[in-house]
Design a protein around this motif. Structure first.
Motif, PDB file in Angstrom:
ATOM      1  N   PRO A   4      36.514 -34.785 -26.471  1.00 35.74           N
ATOM      2  CA  PRO A   4      36.206 -33.787 -25.380  1.00 35.74           C
ATOM      3  C   PRO A   4      35.479 -32.781 -25.886  1.00 35.74           C
ATOM      4  CG  PRO A   4      38.563 -33.689 -26.375  1.00 35.74           C
ATOM      5  CD  PRO A   4      37.681 -34.808 -27.203  1.00 35.74           C
ATOM      6  N   GLY A   5      35.245 -32.360 -26.890  1.00 33.65           N
ATOM      7  CA  GLY A   5      34.198 -31.116 -27.379  1.00 33.65           C
ATOM      8  C   GLY A   5      34.369 -30.002 -26.564  1.00 33.65           C
ATOM      9  N   LEU A   6      33.267 -29.396 -26.170  1.00 29.85           N
ATOM     10  CA  LEU A   6      33.089 -28.052 -25.446  1.00 29.85           C
ATOM     11  C   LEU A   6      31.912 -27.956 -24.527  1.00 29.85           C
ATOM     12  CD1 LEU A   6      31.333 -26.326 -27.289  1.00 29.85           C
ATOM     13  CD2 LEU A   6      33.179 -25.775 -28.492  1.00 29.85           C
ATOM     14  N   VAL A  45      37.176 -24.707 -19.550  1.00 26.98           N
ATOM     15  CA  VAL A  45      36.116 -24.457 -18.881  1.00 26.98           C
ATOM     16  C   VAL A  45      36.133 -22.970 -18.077  1.00 26.98           C
ATOM     17  CG1 VAL A  45      35.214 -26.743 -18.671  1.00 26.98           C
ATOM     18  CG2 VAL A  45      37.222 -25.861 -17.249  1.00 26.98           C
ATOM     19  N   THR A  46      37.564 -22.723 -18.022  1.00 24.95           N
ATOM     20  CA  THR A  46      37.886 -21.427 -17.278  1.00 24.95           C
ATOM     21  C   THR A  46      37.716 -20.243 -17.883  1.00 24.95           C
ATOM     22  OG1 THR A  46      40.505 -21.607 -17.672  1.00 24.95           O
ATOM     23  CG2 THR A  46      39.467 -22.855 -15.962  1.00 24.95           C
ATOM     24  N   ARG A  64      32.514 -13.625 -24.746  1.00 24.33           N
ATOM     25  CA  ARG A  64      33.831 -13.924 -25.202  1.00 24.33           C
ATOM     26  C   ARG A  64      33.736 -15.187 -25.969  1.00 24.33           C
ATOM     27  NH1 ARG A  64      39.220 -14.723 -21.337  1.00 24.33           N
ATOM     28  NH2 ARG A  64      40.867 -15.146 -23.084  1.00 24.33           N
ATOM     29  N   PHE A  65      32.744 -16.232 -25.536  1.00 28.23           N
ATOM     30  CA  PHE A  65      32.589 -17.421 -26.180  1.00 28.23           C
ATOM     31  C   PHE A  65      31.921 -16.947 -27.673  1.00 28.23           C
ATOM     32  CE2 PHE A  65      30.164 -20.968 -27.630  1.00 28.23           C
ATOM     33  CZ  PHE A  65      30.825 -22.245 -27.303  1.00 28.23           C
ATOM     34  N   ARG A  66      31.202 -16.131 -27.786  1.00 30.40           N
ATOM     35  CA  ARG A  66      30.326 -15.888 -29.081  1.00 30.40           C
ATOM     36  C   ARG A  66      31.601 -15.411 -30.136  1.00 30.40           C
ATOM     37  NH1 ARG A  66      26.485 -14.097 -25.328  1.00 30.40           N
ATOM     38  NH2 ARG A  66      27.187 -11.719 -25.874  1.00 30.40           N
ATOM     39  N   ARG A  67      32.283 -14.390 -29.489  1.00 22.93           N
ATOM     40  CA  ARG A  67      33.179 -13.783 -30.210  1.00 22.93           C
ATOM     41  C   ARG A  67      34.080 -14.803 -30.829  1.00 22.93           C
ATOM     42  NH1 ARG A  67      34.627 -11.272 -34.382  1.00 22.93           N
ATOM     43  NH2 ARG A  67      36.649  -9.886 -34.297  1.00 22.93           N
ATOM     44  N   ASN A  68      34.410 -15.801 -30.056  1.00 26.52           N
ATOM     45  CA  ASN A  68      35.526 -16.675 -30.416  1.00 26.52           C
ATOM     46  C   ASN A  68      34.917 -17.720 -31.561  1.00 26.52           C
ATOM     47  OD1 ASN A  68      38.289 -16.178 -29.304  1.00 26.52           O
ATOM     48  ND2 ASN A  68      37.308 -17.217 -27.435  1.00 26.52           N
ATOM     49  N   ILE A  69      33.510 -17.830 -31.660  1.00 31.15           N
ATOM     50  CA  ILE A  69      32.811 -18.497 -32.565  1.00 31.15           C
ATOM     51  C   ILE A  69      32.831 -17.720 -33.781  1.00 31.15           C
ATOM     52  CG2 ILE A  69      30.787 -19.620 -33.264  1.00 31.15           C
ATOM     53  CD1 ILE A  69      32.093 -21.377 -31.363  1.00 31.15           C
ATOM     54  N   SER A 118      40.995 -23.226 -28.687  1.00 33.29           N
ATOM     55  CA  SER A 118      41.525 -23.648 -27.121  1.00 33.29           C
ATOM     56  C   SER A 118      40.652 -23.028 -26.409  1.00 33.29           C
ATOM     57  CB  SER A 118      42.975 -23.502 -27.054  1.00 33.29           C
ATOM     58  OG  SER A 118      43.229 -22.256 -27.009  1.00 33.29           O
ATOM     59  N   GLU A 119      40.222 -21.699 -26.696  1.00 33.92           N
ATOM     60  CA  GLU A 119      39.609 -20.872 -25.529  1.00 33.92           C
ATOM     61  C   GLU A 119      38.154 -21.204 -25.374  1.00 33.92           C
ATOM     62  OE1 GLU A 119      39.874 -16.540 -25.699  1.00 33.92           O
ATOM     63  OE2 GLU A 119      41.905 -16.566 -25.773  1.00 33.92           O
ATOM     64  N   ILE A 120      37.425 -21.713 -26.623  1.00 34.25           N
ATOM     65  CA  ILE A 120      36.019 -21.924 -26.534  1.00 34.25           C
ATOM     66  C   ILE A 120      35.963 -23.614 -25.588  1.00 34.25           C
ATOM     67  CG2 ILE A 120      35.046 -20.642 -28.487  1.00 34.25           C
ATOM     68  CD1 ILE A 120      35.226 -23.346 -29.883  1.00 34.25           C
TER      69      ILE A 120
END
Length: 219
Positions: free
Chosen positions: A203-205, A23-24, A31-36, A18-20
């Motif tokens: 909807p992807g990311l 858009v906010t 943060r994006f890399r860490r979630n992946i 949900s975080e990746i």
């Protein structure tokens, strides 16, 4: 193909996904890399349950202990550049694995809505009789997965094959299922219904590579 869609069960994985998508929240690259990376860890953990295990005797400071540990020779192969954070998450768990890297990207011709997959850089160990884990965060059309697997053929025949993706389209999942060996396992965090005209998941990311490492110039 055995398809393991982890979104069918509630787990902490859904929070990372949900975080990746959001858009906010996805705009901060770290943060994006860490979630992946964390998603890669969860998918890797689930995958590990299907590996071969053998009993070993471990010497502790206070005695002997019998433990069941996996004995597969694992090779992790990721598609550059978007696959790097996912690769790191898998490597956190399969820390003794050998590693392979390949560049596979979309080359758009005159029509921006059509493209071909170009494979250039490739570094890979011997794959014979090993467990190959092929990781690409976005399984959109499935063409990159196919092109990558075809490029790896000259390095040997793995004993078992696992595909790892964060988000896929139903069309992409169906396509790879029709092309890979029936014994292949696909481990995926979520499957979305559609692709848009440019072949992006909805909807992807968005573009996982750009979100991880910044926008790129198109040539």
């Amino acid at each position: 193909m055995y398809i393991h869609n982890l979104s069918k069960e509630n787990s902490i994985l859904n929070s990372f996904i949900s975080e990746i998508r959001d858009v906010t929240k996805q705009k901060g690259g770290m943060r994006f890399r860490r979630n992946i990376e964390r998603i890669g860890e969860v998918l890797g953990y689930e995958l590990s349950k299907t590996l071969n295990f053998q009993t070993k005797t471990i010497t502790t400071p206070l005695g002997l202990c019998e433990m069941d540990v996996y004995n597969n020779e694992v090779v992790l192969c990721s598609i550059l550049r978007a696959g790097i954070p996912l690769h790191n998450g898998l490597l956190n768990y399969f820390d003794t694995a050998e590693n392979a890297f390949i560049s596979a990207y979309r080359h758009h011709k005159e029509n921006p809505e059509s493209f071909e997959i170009i494979v250039e850089y490739l570094a890979c160990p011997d794959l014979n009789n090993k467990t190959l884990i092929l990781a690409d965060p976005m399984l959109a059309t499935g063409q990159s997965m196919i092109a990558t697997f075809e490029a790896l053929q000259s390095f040997g025949t793995p004993e078992s094959l696992h595909l790892i993706s964060v988000i896929g389209s139903q069309e992409g999942v169906d396509f790879v299922a029709s092309k890979f060996p029936e014994s292949t396992h696909l481990w995926i965090g979520a499957i979305d219904k559609t692709l848009n005209a440019k072949g992006y998941i909805v909807p992807g990311l968005g573009d996982a590579g750009d979100l991880s490492f910044g926008e790129k110039l198109q040539k």
